[in-house]
Design a protein around this motif. Structure first.
Motif, short mmCIF file in Angstrom:
data_model
loop_
_atom_site.label_atom_id
_atom_site.label_comp_id
_atom_site.label_asym_id
_atom_site.label_seq_id
_atom_site.Cartn_x
_atom_site.Cartn_y
_atom_site.Cartn_z
N VAL A 32 0.69 -1.38 0.01
CA VAL A 32 0.17 0.03 0.07
C VAL A 32 0.99 1.32 -0.06
N SER A 33 1.94 1.34 0.80
CA SER A 33 2.73 2.54 0.92
C SER A 33 3.47 2.85 -0.57
N GLU A 34 3.78 1.66 -1.20
CA GLU A 34 4.49 1.59 -2.51
C GLU A 34 3.39 2.06 -3.55
N ALA A 35 2.17 2.13 -3.32
CA ALA A 35 1.11 2.25 -4.10
C ALA A 35 0.67 3.78 -3.92
N GLY A 36 1.22 4.45 -2.99
CA GLY A 36 1.04 5.84 -2.81
C GLY A 36 0.08 5.95 -1.42
N GLY A 37 -0.29 5.07 -0.92
CA GLY A 37 -1.30 5.19 0.47
C GLY A 37 -0.26 5.04 1.69
N LEU A 38 -0.92 5.02 2.74
CA LEU A 38 -0.06 4.81 3.97
C LEU A 38 -0.31 3.29 4.43
N GLY A 39 0.78 2.61 4.35
CA GLY A 39 0.65 1.10 4.60
C GLY A 39 0.68 0.97 6.51
N SER A 40 0.02 0.21 6.82
CA SER A 40 -0.39 0.08 8.40
C SER A 40 0.22 -1.30 8.83
N ILE A 41 0.82 -1.43 9.81
CA ILE A 41 1.35 -2.58 10.56
C ILE A 41 0.74 -2.87 11.60
N PRO A 42 -0.30 -3.77 11.79
CA PRO A 42 -0.98 -4.10 13.24
C PRO A 42 -0.01 -4.60 14.25
N CYS A 43 0.07 -3.94 15.16
CA CYS A 43 1.11 -4.36 16.21
C CYS A 43 0.38 -5.06 17.63
N GLY A 44 -0.79 -5.02 17.71
CA GLY A 44 -1.61 -5.10 18.78
C GLY A 44 -1.62 -6.33 19.21
N ASN A 67 2.65 3.23 9.09
CA ASN A 67 2.10 3.24 10.50
C ASN A 67 2.06 2.17 11.16
N LEU A 68 2.63 2.08 12.27
CA LEU A 68 2.59 1.16 13.50
C LEU A 68 1.29 1.39 14.21
N ASN A 69 0.38 0.16 14.64
CA ASN A 69 -0.72 0.38 15.07
C ASN A 69 -0.85 -0.19 16.57
N PHE A 70 -1.30 0.23 17.49
CA PHE A 70 -1.30 -0.62 18.86
C PHE A 70 -2.55 -0.28 19.44
N PHE A 71 -3.03 -1.17 20.23
CA PHE A 71 -4.06 -1.03 21.31
C PHE A 71 -3.70 -0.26 22.39
N CYS A 72 -4.63 0.36 23.20
CA CYS A 72 -4.31 0.99 24.48
C CYS A 72 -5.62 0.94 25.36
N HIS A 73 -5.93 -0.28 25.38
CA HIS A 73 -7.09 -0.56 26.44
C HIS A 73 -6.49 -0.72 27.92
N GLU A 74 -7.31 -0.45 28.75
CA GLU A 74 -6.88 -0.54 30.30
C GLU A 74 -6.43 -2.08 30.46
#
Ligand code: FMN
Length: 343
Positions: A32-44, A67-74
């Motif tokens: 996706v990043s190579e195609a011009g968007g923002l690619g995301s890596i789910p890290c949760g 983009n790195l994606n995380f959860f931030c629940h309690e």
């Protein structure tokens, strides 16, 4: 606002590939990043070591932003009584599938913390997105000191205002059509959840950071409409689920391809409401169960049932995460899908 988003993301297109834990890794993000968007890596659902590996893989294959994606629940302490009660409710399923009820804590989702921050700091990731609110102010300030742009999802006006006040540079407006977990963090009331267009319009005059609409986007016309209504960009998840670079399982793929399968919101897989294609366990446990242990503990009890059922090619116990709109789901490369969505 569209150009402000563009500057913040640093991409050619204002399209963010939604991070989708459990079904994708750096490969989709690179495409996706190579195609011009923002690619995301789910890290949760990853350990800090695994997150580092993912970043290294991304960087070995692309010099674009990610983009790195995380959860931030309690993470509340485990409630053993609630777990036992849940397992006894599932007893009939354990018996039918001839599996043991689990006694470990495998496969839990952990919130972003300072140990994770230590591991990713050397990379100064360009973008970090969070689900279920934001981490502590101390961590937010630390992340900002790296020059990292911060995103988080809002499902109500109150959540959007809270996110801006607590440091989000961009707000994702997650409409009720969205697949996967509802990002809701200031309310448990599912009646508060709005469709994407309605939510976008509700947020607009109340926040000053760019808004990115998410939920139910399955065509370039959907994107055009949202941009015309004032969205600075879009975040798209479900549309990518059949792409070649995604690790969606056989049973999940088969359900996504079936026109007959409709989606619903359920908490039986993890303890938090999430949208997926309806299956046996969701229906039989009434979709939203008061008995489900708190997130993320409910997932422990379901894991062996899912594994055994999937080995028999049954999707009865699989969280078949999907948004309401599967029109763009096709077995193509992510780069072809990006062209379809933007041409
Ligand atoms: C399979 C799947 C997994 C998801 N996992 C995550 C996740 O790990 N983190 C996150 O922030 N959002 C996650 N989401 C939600 C997306 O961020 C986004 O809100 C949603 O995909 C947008 O709606 P759409 O699926 O209709 O495009 C997931 C969505 C799907 C479909």
């Amino acid at each position: 606002m569209t150009s402000k988003l563009n500057q913040l993301l640093g991409t050619k297109l204002n399209i963010i590939q939604a991070p989708m834990a459990g079904v994708q890794n750096w490969e989709l993000a690179v495409a996706v990043s190579e195609a011009g968007g923002l690619g995301s890596i789910p890290c949760g659902m990853l350990t800090p070591e695994k997150v580092v590996e993912e970043i290294e893989q991304f960087k070995a294959h692309s010099d674009k932003r990610y983009n790195l994606n995380f959860f931030c629940h309690e993470m509340e302490p485990i409630d053993q009584d609630s777990l036992k009660n849940w397992q006894s409710l599932l007893q009939g399923y354990y018996r039918d599938l001839e599996v043991e009820s689990p006694n470990g804590l495998q496969g839990l989702r952990y919130p972003f913390d300072s140990k994770m921050a230590d591991c990713i700091e050397p990379f100064k990731p360009p973008v970090l997105s969070f689900h279920f609110g934001l981490p502590s102010q101390e961590l937010i300030e630390r992340i900002k000191s790296w020059g990292t742009v911060i995103l988080s999802s809002a499902t109500t006006l109150e959540e959007a205002i809270w996110l801006e006040k607590h440091g989000a540079d961009i707000i994702i407006a997650q409409g009720v059509e969205a697949g996967g977990h509802r990002a809701m963090f200031l309310t448990n009331d599912l009646n508060s959840q709005m469709p994407t267009v309605e939510l976008l319009l509700a947020l607009q005059s109340h926040v000053s950071v760019p808004i990115v609409a998410a939920g139910g986007i399955g065509s370039k016309d959907d994107i055009r409409k949202l941009v015309e209504l004032g969205s600075s960009g879009v975040q798209v998840g479900t549309a990518f689920l059949l792409c070649n670079e995604v690790k969606t399982t056989k049973v999940h793929r088969a359900s996504l391809k079936s026109n007959k399968q409709i989606t619903a919101i359920t908490n039986v897989f993890s303890g938090r409401p999430a949208r997926g294609i309806r299956n046996k366990v969701m229906i039989e446990l009434d979709y939203i169960s008061k008995e489900a242990p708190k997130f993320p503990y409910a997932s422990i009890a379901m894991a062996p049932l899912r594994a055994k059922a999937e080995s028999q090619l049954s999707c009865d116990f699989t969280p078949l995460w999907s948004g309401t709109n599967r029109n763009a789901c096709e077995e193509v490369s992510a780069s072809d899908l990006m062209k379809t969505l933007t041409s």
